[in-house]
Write a protein that holds these residues in place. Structure first.
Motif, PDB file in Angstrom:
ATOM      1  N   VAL A 303       0.843  -1.201   0.000  1.00 21.82           N
ATOM      2  CA  VAL A 303       0.000   0.000   0.000  1.00 21.82           C
ATOM      3  C   VAL A 303       0.880   1.254   0.000  1.00 21.82           C
ATOM      4  N   CYS A 304       1.907   1.238   0.836  1.00 14.17           N
ATOM      5  CA  CYS A 304       2.807   2.395   0.918  1.00 14.17           C
ATOM      6  C   CYS A 304       3.595   2.588  -0.375  1.00 14.17           C
ATOM      7  N   ALA A 305       4.091   1.492  -0.958  1.00 14.04           N
ATOM      8  CA  ALA A 305       4.880   1.585  -2.187  1.00 14.04           C
ATOM      9  C   ALA A 305       4.058   2.177  -3.334  1.00 14.04           C
ATOM     10  N   TRP A 337       6.007   2.831   5.243  1.00 12.82           N
ATOM     11  CA  TRP A 337       6.886   1.777   4.754  1.00 12.82           C
ATOM     12  C   TRP A 337       8.006   1.505   5.760  1.00 12.82           C
ATOM     13  N   SER A 338       8.643   2.573   6.234  1.00  9.89           N
ATOM     14  CA  SER A 338       9.779   2.446   7.133  1.00  9.89           C
ATOM     15  C   SER A 338       9.382   1.786   8.449  1.00  9.89           C
ATOM     16  N   GLY A 395       9.890   5.335  -7.988  1.00  8.76           N
ATOM     17  CA  GLY A 395       9.938   3.912  -8.318  1.00  8.76           C
ATOM     18  C   GLY A 395      10.693   3.034  -7.344  1.00  8.76           C
ATOM     19  N   ALA A 396      11.382   3.634  -6.379  1.00  5.75           N
ATOM     20  CA  ALA A 396      12.296   2.868  -5.522  1.00  5.75           C
ATOM     21  C   ALA A 396      11.582   1.833  -4.654  1.00  5.75           C
ATOM     22  N   VAL A 399      10.410  -1.506  -6.399  1.00  8.45           N
ATOM     23  CA  VAL A 399      11.595  -2.339  -6.649  1.00  8.45           C
ATOM     24  C   VAL A 399      12.063  -2.989  -5.352  1.00  8.45           C
ATOM     25  N   ALA A 400      12.066  -2.232  -4.266  1.00  6.71           N
ATOM     26  CA  ALA A 400      12.508  -2.763  -2.977  1.00  6.71           C
ATOM     27  C   ALA A 400      11.591  -3.875  -2.479  1.00  6.71           C
ATOM     28  N   LEU A 401      10.280  -3.683  -2.606  1.00  9.38           N
ATOM     29  CA  LEU A 401       9.340  -4.710  -2.145  1.00  9.38           C
ATOM     30  C   LEU A 401       9.492  -5.992  -2.953  1.00  9.38           C
TER      31      LEU A 401
END
Length: 420
Positions: A303-305, A337-338, A395-396, A399-401
């Motif tokens: 959701v956060c991404a 997210w954090s 976009g970060a 990609v991280a998820l």
């Protein structure tokens, strides 16, 4: 001897401990963000180029990465009750030292010292939450103390212009840096009071508190370590971007002075504070309603991404409040997210390794911050435009998820028995 009654009694005060963590995070971010708020003024007064400012930011990121690698392991050895206030004292002295800096090299030295001290904060805070809170409350507690990042970032642009107007920019570093010593007194007083009232100062069981931290090379054997490290490497730099360049973006794009920057910048961080608590609460609610820890954390992170992606359009809008709305949503999503990313450490690892893993992953985040400092400085030096900067920011997280899910398809506690 710690009795069961004493442990239960002291555990009831866990939300007061969370409030102290919130206060420490607030002070931590006020100290680190002060340079970003003062950037237009200092750049004009001292004649810094974008590359000069990038080098000053880079010095903080480099020392922050070194400090994270060392602090996590040290905290697992000495504990948070003693290690936390030592770290706060170190970074507070470095923050006050900015007032005596002259030229780029002076600020580089001051920022390097600040980074070393501040590096211990998040490993200490994450370890404290693991010691005081059950699984179902950890993301919420983390979201609350992590909201201090936005409270600090909110307070700084509101308070600092008043201090600068009355006493000069040097006074801003002295006043804000001095807050850390007030916090140390509160932290020490709280633990003394808990020990006097309950006979203990932490609900952590003695046998677990005595465990030695696991070696880094053993922690690196686990996919969960790399998942957390990559998540930090890819997304921590975006928060650094907002801290160090947001005032400059507003000033450059909408031609605002230091006083004019206060309200738009503060509005972004109000949104971020709400996002931190909401993001932590979201996974906690999902878990309490029957979702697995894996599903609860990852759904909240997805959701956060997704909520970050509209920030791509921030450089293109012509109305400042449209830009504030887009960046505010992204900042809120980052903090949500954090909160969940930090909680993955205590989800996957036992308490006696939490600070070591948090520090190791945080070091990767600091390296990413170093790269973003250099990248943004080069982009602005060459083009003067934030278009590519916000494209990277948008976009970060997806990609991280994806990287986290590929490394850890199902989040569960790792077995360190073999490594131990």
């Amino acid at each position: 001897m710690q009795t069961t009654a004493g442990l239960a009694g002291v555990a009831r005060h866990r939300w007061w401990i969370c409030a102290l963590l919130l206060a420490a995070t607030t002070i931590n971010y006020m100290d680190r963000q002060l340079i970003g708020v003062l950037k237009p003024l200092l750049q004009q007064e001292m004649g810094w180029s974008e590359t000069d400012y990038g080098n000053i930011v880079l010095a903080f990121q480099a020392s922050y990465g070194i400090g994270l690698l060392l602090a996590g392991r040290a905290l697992d050895r000495v504990g948070t009750r003693l290690g936390f206030p030592i770290a706060v004292a170190l970074w507070s002295l470095a923050a006050m030292g900015h007032a005596f800096a002259r030229g780029v090299h002076g600020f580089v030295i001051a920022r390097f010292g600040l980074g070393l001290g501040e590096a211990a904060h998040f490993p200490a805070a994450v370890k404290t939450v693991a010691e005081w809170f059950p699984d179902s409350e950890r993301a919420l507690a983390t979201g609350i103390f992590n909201a201090g990042a936005t409270v600090g970032a909110l307070a700084t642009p509101l308070v600092v212009p008043l201090i600068v107007a009355g006493f000069g920019w040097q006074a801003a570093f002295v006043v804000v840096g001095g807050l850390g010593f007030v916090w140390i007194a509160c932290w020490a007083g709280t633990h003394l009071w808990l020990r006097a009232r309950h006979g203990v100062a932490s609900p952590l069981a003695p046998v677990e508190a005595a465990r030695k931290p696991t070696r880094w090379r053993d922690l690196l054997r686990y996919r969960a370590t790399w998942a957390f490290a990559l998540g930090k490497f890819l997304t921590d730099p975006i928060w650094w971007l907002y801290l160090f360049w947001l005032p400059d973006f507003f000033s450059r794009t909408f031609h605002m002075d230091l006083k004019g920057l206060s309200v738009p910048t503060a509005a972004v961080y109000v949104a971020a504070g709400v996002g931190s608590i909401f993001g932590g609460a979201l996974s906690s609610v999902l878990i309490k309603r029957g979702a697995s820890i894996d599903r609860g954390r990852k759904v909240a992170m997805l959701v956060c991404a997704l909520a970050v992606t509209p920030v791509w359009f921030a450089p293109w809008v012509t109305d400042i409040w449209a830009a504030v709305a887009l960046i505010g949503l992204a900042a809120a999503a980052h903090q949500g997210w954090s909160a969940n990313l930090l909680t993955l450490v205590s989800d996957a690892f036992p308490r006696h390794t939490v600070s070591s893993v948090a520090g190791l992953g945080g070091m990767f985040g600091a390296v990413g911050g170093m790269l973003i400092a250099w990248t943004v400085a080069q982009i602005l030096q060459l083009s003067g435009s934030y278009v590519w900067v916000f494209a990277i920011a948008g976009g970060a997280y997806l990609v991280a998820l994806l990287a986290i899910h590929l490394l850890v398809p199902r989040l569960q506690r790792v077995d360190l028995a073999e490594a131990a």
